[in-house]
Design a protein around this motif. Sequence first.
Motif, mmCIF file in Angstrom:
data_model
loop_
_atom_site.group_PDB
_atom_site.id
_atom_site.type_symbol
_atom_site.label_atom_id
_atom_site.label_comp_id
_atom_site.label_asym_id
_atom_site.label_seq_id
_atom_site.Cartn_x
_atom_site.Cartn_y
_atom_site.Cartn_z
ATOM 1 N N GLU A 344 1.932 4.295 5.048
ATOM 2 C CA GLU A 344 1.860 4.700 3.646
ATOM 3 C C GLU A 344 0.647 5.582 3.367
ATOM 4 N N VAL A 345 -0.056 5.952 4.426
ATOM 5 C CA VAL A 345 -1.225 6.835 4.337
ATOM 6 C C VAL A 345 -2.221 6.295 3.310
ATOM 7 N N LEU A 346 -2.617 5.041 3.523
ATOM 8 C CA LEU A 346 -3.580 4.388 2.631
ATOM 9 C C LEU A 346 -4.897 4.187 3.375
ATOM 10 N N PRO A 347 -6.025 4.253 2.655
ATOM 11 C CA PRO A 347 -7.348 4.100 3.299
ATOM 12 C C PRO A 347 -7.672 2.631 3.554
ATOM 13 N N CYS A 348 -6.959 2.004 4.485
ATOM 14 C CA CYS A 348 -7.166 0.583 4.757
ATOM 15 C C CYS A 348 -6.788 0.282 6.191
ATOM 16 N N THR A 349 -7.183 -0.900 6.649
ATOM 17 C CA THR A 349 -6.880 -1.316 8.024
ATOM 18 C C THR A 349 -6.414 -2.766 8.117
ATOM 19 N N ASP A 350 -6.390 -3.495 6.985
ATOM 20 C CA ASP A 350 -6.012 -4.910 7.036
ATOM 21 C C ASP A 350 -5.305 -5.326 5.756
ATOM 22 N N LEU A 351 -4.979 -6.628 5.665
ATOM 23 C CA LEU A 351 -4.241 -7.162 4.517
ATOM 24 C C LEU A 351 -4.991 -6.932 3.211
ATOM 25 N N GLN A 352 -6.268 -7.284 3.161
ATOM 26 C CA GLN A 352 -7.032 -7.138 1.925
ATOM 27 C C GLN A 352 -7.087 -5.678 1.488
ATOM 28 N N GLY A 353 -7.316 -4.792 2.459
ATOM 29 C CA GLY A 353 -7.373 -3.381 2.132
ATOM 30 C C GLY A 353 -6.043 -2.852 1.633
ATOM 31 N N TYR A 354 -4.967 -3.338 2.239
ATOM 32 C CA TYR A 354 -3.646 -2.895 1.795
ATOM 33 C C TYR A 354 -3.375 -3.341 0.360
ATOM 34 N N LEU A 355 -3.640 -4.604 0.070
ATOM 35 C CA LEU A 355 -3.399 -5.112 -1.287
ATOM 36 C C LEU A 355 -4.257 -4.379 -2.310
ATOM 37 N N ALA A 356 -5.460 -3.984 -1.913
ATOM 38 C CA ALA A 356 -6.376 -3.300 -2.820
ATOM 39 C C ALA A 356 -5.968 -1.846 -3.068
ATOM 40 N N ASN A 357 -5.140 -1.272 -2.182
ATOM 41 C CA ASN A 357 -4.811 0.151 -2.293
ATOM 42 C C ASN A 357 -3.340 0.440 -2.582
ATOM 43 N N SER A 358 -2.472 -0.489 -2.292
ATOM 44 C CA SER A 358 -1.051 -0.271 -2.548
ATOM 45 C C SER A 358 -0.794 -0.199 -4.049
ATOM 46 N N ALA A 359 0.041 0.739 -4.459
ATOM 47 C CA ALA A 359 0.357 0.895 -5.888
ATOM 48 C C ALA A 359 0.991 -0.362 -6.458
ATOM 49 N N ALA A 360 1.735 -1.097 -5.623
ATOM 50 C CA ALA A 360 2.448 -2.280 -6.106
ATOM 51 C C ALA A 360 1.528 -3.468 -6.346
ATOM 52 N N THR A 361 0.361 -3.499 -5.684
ATOM 53 C CA THR A 361 -0.496 -4.692 -5.753
ATOM 54 C C THR A 361 -1.929 -4.404 -6.171
ATOM 55 N N LYS A 362 -2.275 -3.138 -6.359
ATOM 56 C CA LYS A 362 -3.663 -2.783 -6.659
ATOM 57 C C LYS A 362 -4.189 -3.513 -7.903
ATOM 58 N N LYS A 363 -3.412 -3.497 -8.967
ATOM 59 C CA LYS A 363 -3.836 -4.145 -10.210
ATOM 60 C C LYS A 363 -3.989 -5.651 -10.015
ATOM 61 N N ALA A 364 -3.057 -6.242 -9.283
ATOM 62 C CA ALA A 364 -3.111 -7.683 -9.029
ATOM 63 C C ALA A 364 -4.347 -8.047 -8.217
ATOM 64 N N TRP A 365 -4.650 -7.267 -7.198
ATOM 65 C CA TRP A 365 -5.798 -7.568 -6.352
ATOM 66 C C TRP A 365 -7.098 -7.531 -7.148
ATOM 67 N N GLN A 366 -7.215 -6.560 -8.024
ATOM 68 C CA GLN A 366 -8.417 -6.477 -8.864
ATOM 69 C C GLN A 366 -8.544 -7.712 -9.747
ATOM 70 N N ALA A 367 -7.418 -8.165 -10.299
ATOM 71 C CA ALA A 367 -7.430 -9.366 -11.147
ATOM 72 C C ALA A 367 -7.750 -10.614 -10.324
ATOM 73 N N PHE A 368 -7.280 -10.647 -9.091
ATOM 74 C CA PHE A 368 -7.499 -11.796 -8.206
ATOM 75 C C PHE A 368 -8.985 -12.016 -7.939
ATOM 76 N N LEU A 369 -9.739 -10.952 -7.870
ATOM 77 C CA LEU A 369 -11.155 -11.040 -7.524
ATOM 78 C C LEU A 369 -12.050 -11.440 -8.685
#
Length: 540
Positions: A344-369
């Motif tokens: 998906e050409v995202l600037p990440c290398t792991d699960l946390q990075g993917y959740l933080a950058n994916s359009a589907a989960t970015k907002k959720a990840w920010q709220a999770f933290l």
Amino acid sequence: CNKNNAEVIMKLVFILLFLLMSSTSQARSQDLAILHESIKRIDQLLIYYNDEVKPLLKRYKKNSHVVFDRNENEKIDQFWTQLIDHRIALHTIYNSRKGLDASYENDLILYSVNLHLQFSAVILAQDLWDIPGARQKLNKTNTREVPRGSYISMVNELFRSVRNTKGMNLNDIPTLFPTYALAVDQTQFYKTRDLAVDKSDIALKIEQLNEVVEKRYEAYQTFVLSSLNMRVLKFRFLKYQFKSIFYKLMTKISTWLGDTKTRNRNPDYYNGQTLIDLKLAQEIQKKVRPGDIMISRTNWFLSNLFLPGFWMHSFIYTGTPTEFKAYFNTAEVNEHYLLKCLEEVLPCTDLQGYLANSAATKKAWQAFLIKDQYGHENALIEATSEGVHFSSIRHTFLNDYLGAMRPRTSKLTKAMSIEDAMASFDLEYDFDFDYDTDDRLVCSELVIKSFYKREGKPESLSINYDIDKGLYLKMVMGRSTLPVINLVRKIYDENVVGMRARELDFVAFLKGDPRKKTAYFMSEDEFYKTRNYPKWDFMQ
């Protein structure tokens, strides 16, 4: 049944979930909206009765030993259970207002509750007066969900409320729930109504609904005021075979209503004064792992009345952000999400990075933290009346009962399932309780649909094996629903009965003890027994 009939019980929860989930003063400010929604749903339920249930019950006139098929029994049981639920809700609203100083709003609520209680009762009382088989059916049906004797109690409430109770021996026609003199409430309301100014729109709507019901109610006056009918009613109760159970329940219900009325919510805790405290919540947190499915119950919530079964809420334990990162730091999970980041050409290398950058989960990840107002970290994702959101254990673990189950899946499946849950973040709550729609979710939908199989997910959880056998997904008023209690039935069927391959393992069960005002860890066997616990506190 048509769409309106299918909505008889569903949307009432939209308002009622808030009644006891706020401070007493906040709850009172919502009472008019609660009442308006309640009486509208009762009216719709009576339409369903007239169209679908009444013709079935009238078969007893031709055959006192009539046998209904499964679908017909479902219609009768669903109608009766929901009508009793609504009546209990109205009783609870009335008792929360009883004894307050006279005012237009308060008197409107008391009179409206009483009027609609008696109107819903008088229709069934007159329709079934000369059909003993139908009365017996409603007195016995759904004995695990509805107290035995509910029909005769409803009719007794009607006669006690409408007739002049002066000089009557009330022990001749006792009731499970309190009775309120309709004429007294009506007179008091008319006094304050004429003096009221600046009536709200919702109050005016309730008055309009009352006017319609008052006109319809006039046709039943002769029936209720008949002295002969009164004597028949007394005689019928003397013959009633569950008198001892009836009297025991009267005491329990009175205590329950009193607790519901007087229980003050602790503003520092979401669930009020519960049997599971923060210390116990932290103890069970040590036993659970990210991806675990958890279920909970708080005894005195009014919203319990509108959900089938003992367990009322379910959610997915994610772990705190630190726990989440450590738990999913495995070669399989890291490899999977590294590939997703590359694809998906995202600037990440792991699960946390993917959740933080994916359009589907970015907002959720920010709220999770983000920590809650008390500094507690989020540790779970749930669907409540607020929608799909994250919560801390201080918010959601503090209940009277709490259970945990672990999917028998890989960590990758659990990671992908939490990802799917995060993709549902901010969706609205589904007050139609319709499992077949995905744009809004209830708690059990969020849990199970997050574990659905999809491309690349190694395993999944199954729930709808055969709806015709009544397993797990349940048809309610024409809609497919997933009661939380059926998650317990699923794990029991798989782990004890051996119905199919095991998909869930038992983790922990905290059971509240009201007498000792605390909770205790209980066995797996005791957890399975909860599938048959009655849903109402006063039935326990």
